[in-house]
Design a protein around this motif. Structure first.
Motif, PDB file in Angstrom:
ATOM      1  N   LYS A 140      -9.456   4.531  -3.165  1.00  0.00           N
ATOM      2  CA  LYS A 140      -8.532   3.927  -4.121  1.00  0.00           C
ATOM      3  C   LYS A 140      -7.403   3.317  -3.338  1.00  0.00           C
ATOM      4  O   LYS A 140      -7.089   3.720  -2.235  1.00  0.00           O
ATOM      5  CB  LYS A 140      -7.966   5.000  -5.043  1.00  0.00           C
ATOM      6  N   TYR A 152      -3.760   3.215  -2.756  1.00  0.00           N
ATOM      7  CA  TYR A 152      -2.608   4.043  -3.051  1.00  0.00           C
ATOM      8  C   TYR A 152      -1.405   3.131  -3.158  1.00  0.00           C
ATOM      9  O   TYR A 152      -1.151   2.324  -2.296  1.00  0.00           O
ATOM     10  CB  TYR A 152      -2.364   5.020  -1.910  1.00  0.00           C
ATOM     11  N   GLN A 153      -0.672   3.272  -4.173  1.00  0.00           N
ATOM     12  CA  GLN A 153       0.543   2.481  -4.250  1.00  0.00           C
ATOM     13  C   GLN A 153       1.769   3.322  -3.909  1.00  0.00           C
ATOM     14  O   GLN A 153       2.857   2.833  -3.797  1.00  0.00           O
ATOM     15  CB  GLN A 153       0.691   1.832  -5.634  1.00  0.00           C
ATOM     16  N   HIS A 154       1.554   4.580  -3.761  1.00  0.00           N
ATOM     17  CA  HIS A 154       2.653   5.442  -3.350  1.00  0.00           C
ATOM     18  C   HIS A 154       2.150   6.258  -2.171  1.00  0.00           C
ATOM     19  O   HIS A 154       0.948   6.439  -2.010  1.00  0.00           O
ATOM     20  CB  HIS A 154       3.036   6.373  -4.499  1.00  0.00           C
ATOM     21  N   PRO A 155       3.046   6.729  -1.362  1.00  0.00           N
ATOM     22  CA  PRO A 155       2.582   7.513  -0.214  1.00  0.00           C
ATOM     23  C   PRO A 155       2.038   8.853  -0.667  1.00  0.00           C
ATOM     24  O   PRO A 155       2.728   9.871  -0.617  1.00  0.00           O
ATOM     25  CB  PRO A 155       3.837   7.659   0.642  1.00  0.00           C
ATOM     26  N   ALA A 156       0.823   8.828  -1.099  1.00  0.00           N
ATOM     27  CA  ALA A 156       0.254  10.039  -1.676  1.00  0.00           C
ATOM     28  C   ALA A 156       0.170  11.136  -0.634  1.00  0.00           C
ATOM     29  O   ALA A 156       0.018  10.872   0.544  1.00  0.00           O
ATOM     30  CB  ALA A 156      -1.136   9.737  -2.198  1.00  0.00           C
ATOM     31  N   HIS A 157       0.267  12.324  -1.087  1.00  0.00           N
ATOM     32  CA  HIS A 157       0.016  13.437  -0.184  1.00  0.00           C
ATOM     33  C   HIS A 157      -1.448  13.425   0.138  1.00  0.00           C
ATOM     34  O   HIS A 157      -2.275  12.990  -0.635  1.00  0.00           O
ATOM     35  CB  HIS A 157       0.402  14.756  -0.870  1.00  0.00           C
ATOM     36  N   TYR A 158      -1.705  13.922   1.276  1.00  0.00           N
ATOM     37  CA  TYR A 158      -3.111  13.935   1.657  1.00  0.00           C
ATOM     38  C   TYR A 158      -3.450  15.289   2.207  1.00  0.00           C
ATOM     39  O   TYR A 158      -2.786  15.798   3.069  1.00  0.00           O
ATOM     40  CB  TYR A 158      -3.385  12.844   2.697  1.00  0.00           C
TER      41      TYR A 158
END
Lengths: 383, 878
Positions: free
Chosen positions: A375, A377-383
């Motif tokens: 996907k 990511y439009q935000h700094p997603a946690h990973y």
């Protein structure tokens, strides 16, 4: 999916070699009709012959390009016992507009007493150097001390390989950790003569090339040899065209700083394929050395690719006339590719089990399990 | 030729007809397999071609040899040599023209009956038919018949009769007087007419090769040799002849006939046929008895008797046209390198083309060119589709695509680079997230401490936990369960940092995983979220997540069942729940679900089921270890994991190694495995400017990547990369290669050059005229003498460029910023290294757009063409 299309080459006899320049925009071909042709690719991907001239008084075996930083320079070698260096010059007439270029001979190297079977430029970082090998078993290394004057070449090294040489390949690695090295193959038919591939390495102290390795397992005639583009790897990969396709890995052993002898290599055979079912004629690597193409006397071109496990497999077969292999004969294209993938998985399984290293190997075997769908990511997603 | 052993003959003029002869003659037509006439009698010859039987002739028994009439008319006239020495003319098919009728049925009878071994029709004087016979006392063995001799018109009627009963002798159709009689007291085994002079006949006699001249039959040239069978002249080189004896082929040059110029390697079995390829020079095909291969000898060069003794280069090849043993073969007279092969046993035929040796080369952009024979084939990779797309794209293609999508260049949202790379590689995803968290932490540290803690962050968890001190142990309640557990959890500042690097917690002193859990839920990674919640000792939250997941995934039963099982958690050592869970958990397909039960069922401190579950992401395992392993166990586990990752070249391990020497080791095995120098280069350029960049391996990757970009003509990308690299590694910035010095004082004017754009920026626009500082840049800063003039506008260099003709003023206003940038480049000095003329870069470029010669009058220098690389267009857009 590889699709082939034919180009009218207009050579009057067999074409012996095809060679691309550094950028892949130009191509040179040479033939038994004693001529060399230069081709340029237009913006829409068409090839146009922009020069064709008689180069030798015998079959021209090989043609090769120098790095473009030395100008537009070609070298050819022939049965007439010579090798020649050619340079493109800007003509007096408006040749360029007519889509033609003009090549002049800068030098003829006449040291060989027999047919010159291969010619290769050394890697760029070594300067402008040219290597030839000949049927009498001598490898000669020439250097142009002044890159602006291509008519002067001095014979720097003359190395006798004892066996009739058919092909030569430079190790393209530019790493300082790897001293200059080349491999030479012999088409001597006598199995009892021992290894047909010799590897020579430059010794900084003696300023000479000395034999570093002989691949004793290759006892049949070798028709072509190719070092893979190194691309920062810590080992060297060598493809050999003999009665089958072979891929060797040369792992330099860590050597003590005091030792001055040639580098010791751990030689591993990575793959061996007799799918051509006959003599293999040529091998060629792509730019990342992840794809190998081979041609054999069965009239087919085969593509080989390794997966992450270093298992090589065939990923495509095309007949010499460009048509895909179909119908009744042995391995149709579609089947071979499918076969390839199934082989891959089964080999994975075998590797994992037999090596007993499931813990190490498994992380990449089923990558899908820990993967979410890609996907954005439009935000700094946690990973 | 015995009755059982077939032979093939191609029609000399009809390219689709051939005759097979064994006990009878069969005429076949060859055609494409898909043609309309795929009748029942069609025999497949290959995938593309099939043969149709047109006619059978069984009139002539005891056939020993056959020869096809070489002229166009009559079409289908064949001479058959019989065991009794008679030669019969016969025909196949329905050729009813008169000349044929006259000839068919004619018989040529020798004085003494003996086997006819060979027949050869004179290619020029086609009336002459030479027959080679066995020895009979002192009789002649080579008889040359004139087929038109003793022909009387009345015989034509009788000829019809003869066709039906050839045994019957009719004096009018039988010729008994040959035109020439040669080779007395000898036997003849093979014959061929020499192509260089049709009066010369080459014969393989009993123990010698002899050349008979019809103009003087009493003389012959001969050479003693055993190789007397199957004499045949090279159609491309009329002085070259091949003959054989047992397993050995001898090649003769008629100009120096004393000895063979060449003998080919002996075969263990006797040869049966030797034939020159009619479509290609110097290709000889040989066949031995009881064999399924045809050996080809590629003689690249005509041997030259003059000068030195150069032997021709011979490339030996063997081809397998079919599986069964080959009876005979015949080259097609005109189709390139094509032959038909007939098997010894069952007359099965194969249409076969000998491929020339193919030479090939890959281009830098993964297209393959090969040469086969006289043709070139360009093979390009079409857009991945079908089966091929299942197999991964090659890394070269990937790197090209990634370079174009600016992969590696996002320095703010570092994690986004994996999206730029295509977003489907889990290792790259992990790597770029690692680097993102490292960057975040490093920035925080800087704010907080202002100390040089940055290097700690980039040194990887392995080094961070090593320095761990002041670890506190705490026992926490299971939230959502009223039981007091004996699960010890460990805390320290370093462990906390490690958790942050793993992405489990965000900034702040609290260990708060809620944000992380919520983002996982958003990503629909239910199992992983549940596991993380469970490791946070929040069993209720874990169950909640699983339930949520079950609903979201449309009632995923699995998740519900797991939630149910979780809720039954008990810490009693010998409960049924524990026993069942530890055995049944192995059947769970999802690794996260699996480790959840492993955690619940294992003793404190013995979490191997979690720690060594390789399908669980490394960051999760490391975070888990940081929470639940004590100070003795943790470094040991991390070390082991690091070594595994290093050996496998798994980029997930970057979290552990950081950008240290260990990290370079790991990246080395990644590059060894994949060749992905692009990722390696960008990754190493992300950390703090430091030691790793000095590692020769890193320098090597960077050089290799730049070289790739150059080869692809991605020069803009290469330049961008160099800028990016220069920011982190100032030593990599190239030194100025060109200095412009003043004509008068010899001092460098680079000061004014470099100052020019800055000064320009200070003023509102270039349009301002008469600006005092502006005029200064047109002169040398050292001696104030004017700079040279532009060859085109004749203004001193340093003056701004007026607009090139063609650009309207309206455009200028719209695109002010862009115009401004361009103008700066247009102002640059440029000159030809050959003729030393030059001027404003903008002017020069527009001049050479339409001209090839230098703009200075009387200078014929073709400045632009001198630089061949300059004519290449970059293949990336800037």
């Amino acid at each position: 999916m590889f699709v082939a299309r034919s180009i009218a080459a207009d050579h009057k006899d067999l074409i012996h070699d095809v060679s691309y320049d550094f950028h892949g925009r130009r191509m040179a071909t040479c033939s038994s009709d004693q001529s060399v042709k230069v081709w340029d690719k237009t913006e829409n991907g068409e090839w146009h012959c922009t020069a064709s001239w008689k180069t030798h008084s015998g079959s021209v075996w090989r043609v090769t390009w120098a790095h473009p930083e030395f100008g537009q320079v070609l070298a050819s070698c022939s049965f007439d016992r010579t090798a020649a260096v050619w340079e493109e010059i800007v003509g007096e007439s408006n040749d360029k507009q007519r889509g033609l270029s003009h090549w002049i001979k800068r030098t003829t190297l006449v040291d060989s007493r027999t047919s010159v079977t291969d010619v290769k430029f050394a890697p760029k970082h070594m300067g402008l150097m040219l290597t030839t090998c000949s049927a009498d078993g001598v490898v000669r290394i020439y250097e142009a001390p002044d890159v602006m004057n291509l008519s002067q070449w001095s014979l720097q090294h003359e190395i006798s390989c004892k066996l009739s040489c058919s092909c030569i390949s430079w190790n393209p690695s530019s790493s300082r950790a790897h001293p200059p090295m080349f491999a030479v193959g012999s088409d001597d038919n006598n199995v009892s003569c021992g290894g047909k591939v010799q590897i020579y390495e430059y010794n900084e102290n003696t300023r000479k090339y000395s034999k570093a390795e002989t691949l004793m397992t290759v006892t049949d005639a070798v028709h072509d040899i190719a070092f893979a583009p190194n691309l920062g790897r810590s080992f060297h990969v060598l493809a050999i065209a003999t009665k089958d396709v072979r891929i060797f890995k040369l792992v330099p052993m860590r050597k003590e700083s005091t030792s001055t002898g040639p580098t010791m290599f751990e030689v591993q055979i990575v793959a061996q394929f007799d799918n051509h079912n006959s003599q293999v004629w040529r091998v060629s690597w792509n730019i990342t050395s992840t794809l190998l193409a081979s041609s054999g006397d069965d009239g087919c071109v085969r593509l080989w690719k390794a997966n992450y496990m270093d298992n090589w497999k065939c990923t495509g077969i095309l007949k010499g006339d460009g048509s895909p292999l179909t119908g009744l004969s042995g391995q149709p294209t579609a089947m071979s590719t499918m076969m390839g993938s199934s082989v891959q998985t089964s080999q994975n399984a075998i590797n994992g089990m037999s090596a007993g290293r499931i813990g190490k190997r498994a992380p990449f075997a089923p990558p899908l399990r820990q993967l979410t769908s890609p996907k954005t990511y439009q935000h700094p997603a946690h990973y | 030729m015995s009755g059982s052993k077939p032979d093939i003959l191609w029609s000399p003029h009809q390219p689709d007809r051939f005759v097979i002869c064994d006990s009878e003659l069969g005429l076949y037509r060859i055609g494409p397999v898909g043609s309309a006439e795929t009748k029942a009698g069609t025999l497949p010859l290959s995938e593309e071609s099939a043969a149709t039987l047109l006619a059978i002739n069984s009139d002539t028994p005891y056939m020993k040899c056959v020869a096809w009439y070489p002229k166009h008319e009559p079409e289908c006239l064949l001479a058959v040599g019989q065991a009794n020495g008679r030669v019969v003319l016969t025909s196949l098919g329905q050729s009813h023209n008169s000349s044929c009728k006259d000839l068919v049925g004619k018989e040529f009878v020798p004085k003494h009956a003996r086997q006819c071994n060979t027949l050869a029709w004179n290619p020029v004087d086609s009336n002459l038919l030479a027959a080679g016979l066995d020895k009979h006392r002192a009789d002649f063995s080579v008889l040359i018949w004139d087929i038109s001799s003793k022909y009387s018109p009345e015989a034509s009627v009788a000829a019809e009769k003869i066709r039906l009963s050839s045994v019957d002798l009719d004096s009018s159709t039988v010729v008994t007087k040959p035109l020439y009689e040669l080779g007395q007291n000898d036997a003849c085994l093979s014959l061929c007419w020499l192509l260089r002079d049709p009066k010369l006949l080459l014969a393989g006699m009993h123990r010698n090769l002899a050349i008979f001249d019809l103009r003087n039959t009493s003389q012959k040239t001969f050479v003693n040799t055993k190789a007397i069978q199957g004499v045949t002249v090279d159609p491309h080189f009329h002085d070259r002849v091949a003959s054989f004896f047992e397993g050995q082929v001898a090649i003769w040059d008629l100009r120096k006939f004393e000895k063979p110029v060449l003998t080919l390697t002996e075969q263990p079995k006797p040869l049966t046929k030797v034939a020159w390829c009619p479509t290609r020079t110097g290709l000889l095909a040989t066949l031995t008895r009881d064999s399924n291969i045809i050996r080809l000898y590629d003689m690249q060069h005509t041997p030259t008797p003059i000068g030195d003794e150069t032997e021709p280069t011979i490339i030996e090849r063997s081809v397998h046209p079919c599986e069964s043993q080959i009876g005979s073969f015949a080259w097609h007279p005109s189709s390139q390198n094509r032959m038909v092969v007939v098997s010894a046993a069952n007359r099965a035929m194969t249409d076969f083309t000998v491929f020339e040796r193919i030479s090939l080369a890959w281009s830098t952009t993964t297209s393959l060119m090969w040469a086969c024979g006289r043709h070139l084939y360009d093979c390009v990779e079409e857009g991945a589709e079908g089966v091929e797309s299942m197999i991964e794209k090659d890394i070269a293609t990937k790197m090209r695509q990634r370079a174009q999508s600016r992969y590696g260049h996002d320095t703010i949202q570092v994690w986004r680079n994996h999206v730029l790379a295509g977003g489907n590689d889990p290792q790259l995803k992990s790597l770029w997230h690692d680097l993102f968290y490292m960057k975040q932490c490093a920035e925080d540290m800087e704010l907080k401490l202002q100390g040089n803690k940055q290097s700690v962050v980039y040194s990887g968890i392995k080094n961070i936990v090593k320095t761990s001190s002041g670890t506190t142990e705490s026992r926490r309640c299971w939230s959502g369960s009223d039981r007091q557990t004996d699960v010890p959890r460990y805390h320290s500042e370093e462990r906390c940092l490690a958790l942050r690097l793993c992405g489990w917690i965000s900034r702040g002193p609290e260990i708060d995983m809620e944000a992380f859990l919520r983002s996982l839920e958003q990503e629909r990674e239910w199992e992983r979220a549940a596991a993380v919640a469970l490791f946070n000792l929040d069993i209720r939250r874990a169950i909640q997540i699983l339930n949520k997941g079950a609903t979201a995934e449309k009632g995923d039963l699995n998740l519900n069942v797991v939630a149910m099982a979780l809720s039954g958690y008990t810490d009693e050592k010998s409960s049924l729940w524990r026993e069942m869970c530890s055995s049944l958990r192995l059947q769970l397909k999802n690794p996260y679900l699996c480790v959840m039960f492993a955690f619940l069922t294992s003793e404190p401190g013995a979490y191997d089921g979690v720690l060594y579950e390789s399908s669980v992401a490394v960051r999760d395992r490391v975070a888990f270890a940081c929470m639940f392993l004590n100070d003795a166990q943790l470094p040991r586990y991390i070390d082991k994991l690091t070594n595994d990752m290093k050996e496998a070249g798994n980029l997930e391990g970057m979290l552990l190694t950081g950008l240290t020497k260990d990290g370079v080791d790991l990246m080395e095995s990644y590059v060894n495995r994949t060749g992905d120098v692009q990722t390696a280069s960008f990754c190493m350029l992300k950390g703090s400017p430091g030691e790793v960049l000095k590692d020769p391996r890193v320098q090597c990757w960077i050089e290799n990547y730049r070289n790739l970009l150059d080869a692809w003509r991605f020069w803009h990308k290469r330049a961008e990369f160099d800028i990016h690299r220069g920011k982190l590694d100032p030593t990599s910035k190239p030194l100025a290669q060109v200095f412009v010095s003043c004509n008068f004082c010899g001092k460098s004017i680079s000061y004014s050059c470099s100052a020019m754009p800055h000064q320009g920026r200070g003023f509102s626009q270039y349009g301002v005229s008469g600006s005092p500082t502006k005029s200064k840049v047109t002169s040398c800063p050292g001696c104030r003498k004017p700079l040279p003039r532009c060859a085109l506008c004749l203004m001193n260099m340093g003056t701004p460029v007026s607009n090139c003709p063609g650009t309207g003023k309206s455009d200028e206003k719209v695109d002010l910023t862009r115009e401004n940038k361009l103008a700066q480049f247009n102002n640059w000095f440029t000159w030809c290294h050959n003729c030393r003329h030059g001027g404003h870069a903008g002017h020069m470029l527009s001049w050479f757009r339409d001209h090839t010669e230098c703009p200075v009058s009387a200078c014929t220098c073709k400045c632009m063409q001198l630089d061949t690389t300059g004519n290449l267009v970059p293949s990336d857009s800037s």
